[in-house]
Write a protein that holds these residues in place. Structure first.
Motif, PDB file in Angstrom:
ATOM      1  N   SER A 196       0.851  -1.190   0.000  1.00 26.96           N
ATOM      2  CA  SER A 196       0.000   0.000   0.000  1.00 26.96           C
ATOM      3  C   SER A 196       0.888   1.242   0.000  1.00 26.96           C
ATOM      4  CB  SER A 196      -0.887   0.007   1.244  1.00 26.96           C
ATOM      5  OG  SER A 196      -0.099   0.219   2.407  1.00 26.96           O
ATOM      6  N   GLU A 197       0.283   2.389  -0.265  1.00 28.73           N
ATOM      7  CA  GLU A 197       1.016   3.657  -0.247  1.00 28.73           C
ATOM      8  C   GLU A 197       1.618   3.908   1.136  1.00 28.73           C
ATOM      9  OE1 GLU A 197       2.805   6.844  -1.842  1.00 28.73           O
ATOM     10  OE2 GLU A 197       1.581   5.418  -2.976  1.00 28.73           O
ATOM     11  N   GLU A 198       0.860   3.563   2.179  1.00 28.35           N
ATOM     12  CA  GLU A 198       1.348   3.746   3.548  1.00 28.35           C
ATOM     13  C   GLU A 198       2.568   2.867   3.823  1.00 28.35           C
ATOM     14  OE1 GLU A 198      -0.355   3.025   8.023  1.00 28.35           O
ATOM     15  OE2 GLU A 198      -1.708   3.912   6.540  1.00 28.35           O
ATOM     16  N   TYR A 244       4.757   1.874   1.564  1.00 28.11           N
ATOM     17  CA  TYR A 244       5.884   2.490   0.859  1.00 28.11           C
ATOM     18  C   TYR A 244       6.439   3.668   1.655  1.00 28.11           C
ATOM     19  CZ  TYR A 244       5.464  -0.144  -3.504  1.00 28.11           C
ATOM     20  OH  TYR A 244       5.462  -1.133  -4.440  1.00 28.11           O
ATOM     21  N   LYS A 245       5.566   4.468   2.238  1.00 30.03           N
ATOM     22  CA  LYS A 245       6.013   5.609   3.043  1.00 30.03           C
ATOM     23  C   LYS A 245       6.820   5.144   4.248  1.00 30.03           C
ATOM     24  CE  LYS A 245       2.292   8.759   1.714  1.00 30.03           C
ATOM     25  NZ  LYS A 245       1.064   9.443   2.136  1.00 30.03           N
TER      26      LYS A 245
END
Length: 77
Positions: free
Chosen positions: A42-44, A46-47
């Motif tokens: 998810s984008e989270e 990756y962050k």
């Protein structure tokens, strides 16, 4: 065997398969699809990875060489 040859062979099996083989092929295809979907981050996530990487590059996080990791595993056994 090329991908095209393999695809044609599988199609032949499917075209002549009984219900049992069709169910197995369906289950295999669904399992493959689920595995592919689970591998996406998810984008989270990756962050979080980027944040941890930044900390690593700045020397803020403890890290180990591959040799240290192997030695730690050997010592824990």
């Amino acid at each position: 065997m090329s991908a095209l040859d393999l695809r044609n062979t599988v199609k032949e099996y499917v075209n002549t398969a009984d219900i049992r083989l069709l169910k197995m092929i369906k289950a295999l295809a669904e399992s493959y699809q689920n595995d592919e979907q689970e591998l996406r981050l998810s984008e989270e996530q990756y962050k979080m990875i980027d944040k941890r990487r930044e900390g690593h590059l700045k020397g803020e996080n403890k890290s180990f060489t591959w040799e240290q990791v192997k030695q730690n595993v050997r010592n824990s056994s």
